[in-house]
Design an enzyme around this catalytic site. Structure first.
Site, PDB file in Angstrom:
ATOM      1  N   GLY A 141       0.843  -1.336   0.034  1.00  0.00           N
ATOM      2  CA  GLY A 141       0.006  -0.152   0.021  1.00  0.00           C
ATOM      3  C   GLY A 141       0.802   1.526  -0.060  1.00  0.00           C
ATOM      4  CD  GLU A 260       7.429  -1.815  -6.191  1.00  0.00           C
ATOM      5  OE1 GLU A 260       6.500  -1.451  -6.929  1.00  0.00           O
ATOM      6  OE2 GLU A 260       7.563  -1.328  -5.014  1.00  0.00           O
ATOM      7  CG  ASN A 375       9.760   5.214 -17.514  1.00  0.00           C
ATOM      8  OD1 ASN A 375       9.666   4.239 -16.597  1.00  0.00           O
ATOM      9  ND2 ASN A 375       9.892   4.800 -18.976  1.00  0.00           N
ATOM     10  CD  GLU A 376       6.777  10.544 -16.993  1.00  0.00           C
ATOM     11  OE1 GLU A 376       6.418  10.726 -18.220  1.00  0.00           O
ATOM     12  OE2 GLU A 376       6.466   9.665 -16.216  1.00  0.00           O
TER      13      GLU A 376
END
Length: 389
Positions: A141, A260, A375-376
């Site tokens: 979360g 991750e 990606n930003e």
């Protein structure tokens, strides 16, 4: 490509002899043999993006029986005490074969190492053995409706209560929360500090069956349901379920994101589709195209980069910037493969055997570069890490 042919075709992903010793090669061969047997006997049908969308709890339990869950968890906590490189080999083979690994993915990939790093002794003994057995499932979360990848702006709040905390807020894009047992939730435990937006954040282990938890599905463009909104309405979390230190949530989350963002799932979601295209060219159903080789080369490079991050994690080093590079480049490659297959150059129609997978990958493409951080956001992480900001 026929599904029964696929498990053996992942050999191109094997690490070079200077990196992969005989022990790792033997492990790779064992996993490949296991996967081939499962496909041949109908244990599963290979699919793309299998770490996100292929839920099969029985297959997860089979992996646990093989000792391929909780591989890096110490034996004293019910794991197998193996290395990150060994886990990398197993994960890579399963993903390249399109195996259904969604059920255990988040618990095994990032919750287990985070528990080992930040969890209390009680938490380790409560959750880690179940993760290694494929019996305790977690969701993550982090993202929120108005926050997205900007985790410093989360609005979910945790307030002290007798014996613990009450949490109120909403989490979004929470994968498989409707099937998981628990969620690691990031919440604000102190007001926003204008001088340090990252201060005052903490993490909690939330029981997803607790009173006040409401889970609503988010349906993808292809009709699939793995994303969710999770509403937390004054959900009580006992003190013993505080994860790590109060106020240290940002440091914990960035450490977790290295797990991750850096794994082979960040560039293998469309690998089966690439194999299908190669097979169609071999059969003469599509003209040979050098772009195909360029995609395989990109994946080979990403594989080495991901392996380097696994080595850093093995040594206990910080790898958040390197992980962000792998994720940004990897998910772009996955998306480029999807677009290439769905809109094959020169006006050539992709064979029917490939069409369904190509269309599904193209629909999933927007999610590739969102999940785990846009990606930003990743470009900002990389720039700051390189001292460019």
């Amino acid at each position: 490509m026929k599904s029964e042919d696929r498990p053996g075709d992942a050999g191109s992903l094997a690490l070079p002899p200077t990196v992969e010793d005989e022990r790792l090669r033997a492990l790779r061969a064992r996993v490949r043999s296991f996967v081939r047997h499962e496909v041949e006997t109908g244990g599963f049908t290979p699919s793309g993006d299998s770490w996100m969308s292929s839920w099969d709890i029985e297959f997860t339990r089979k992996l646990a029986d093989q000792g391929w869950l909780g591989m890096t968890i110490p034996t004293e906590y019910g794991g197998h005490g193996r290395t990150f490189l060994e886990r990398f080999v197993v994960t890579e083979e399963l993903l390249a074969a399109g195996a259904p690994v969604t059920a255990h993915w988040f618990a095994d990939r990032q919750v287990a190492p985070s528990l080992l790093k930040f969890g209390t002794e009680e938490q380790k003994r409560e959750f880690l053995p179940g993760i290694a057995r494929g019996e305790v499932l977690f969701a993550i979360g982090m993202s929120e409706p108005e926050s997205g990848s900007d985790l410093a702006s989360v609005a979910t709040r945790a307030a002290r209560a007798e014996g613990g905390w009450t949490i109120t807020g909403t989490k979004v894009w929470t994968t498989n929360a409707h099937r998981a047992d628990h969620m690691i939730a990031l919440a604000r435990t102190a007001p926003v500090d204008a001088g340090d937006r990252h201060a005052g954040l903490s993490q909690f282990i939330v029981d997803l069956r607790a009173p006040g938890v409401e889970i609503r599905p988010i349906t993808s463009l292809d009709g699939a349901h793995h994303f969710n909104e999770v509403f937390l309405g004054d959900v009580f979390v006992p003190e013993e379920r505080v994860f790590g230190a109060i106020g240290d949530g940002w440091h914990q989350v960035t450490s977790e994101l290295a797990f991750e963002r850096s794994g082979p799932e960040r560039f293998l979601s469309t690998y089966l589709l690439l194999e299908d295209l190669a097979e169609a060219m071999r059969r003469g159903e599509l003209p040979a195209d050098p772009q195909l080789g360029r995609f395989f080369a990109r994946i080979a490079g990403l594989d080495r980069m991901s392996l380097a991050v696994a080595g850093a994690l093995e040594r206990g080093e910080r790898a958040d910037v390197a992980a962000a590079v792998v994720k940004a480049l990897g998910t772009r490659t996955e998306g480029d493969i999807a677009e290439y297959a769905a809109m094959f150059p020169g006006g050539h129609g992709v064979p029917e055997s490939v069409r369904e997978a190509a269309d599904a990958a193209l629909l999933a493409r927007p999610g590739f570069t969102i999940r785990g951080g846009t990606n930003e956001i990743l470009h900002g992480v990389i720039a700051r890490g390189l001292g460019l900001r």
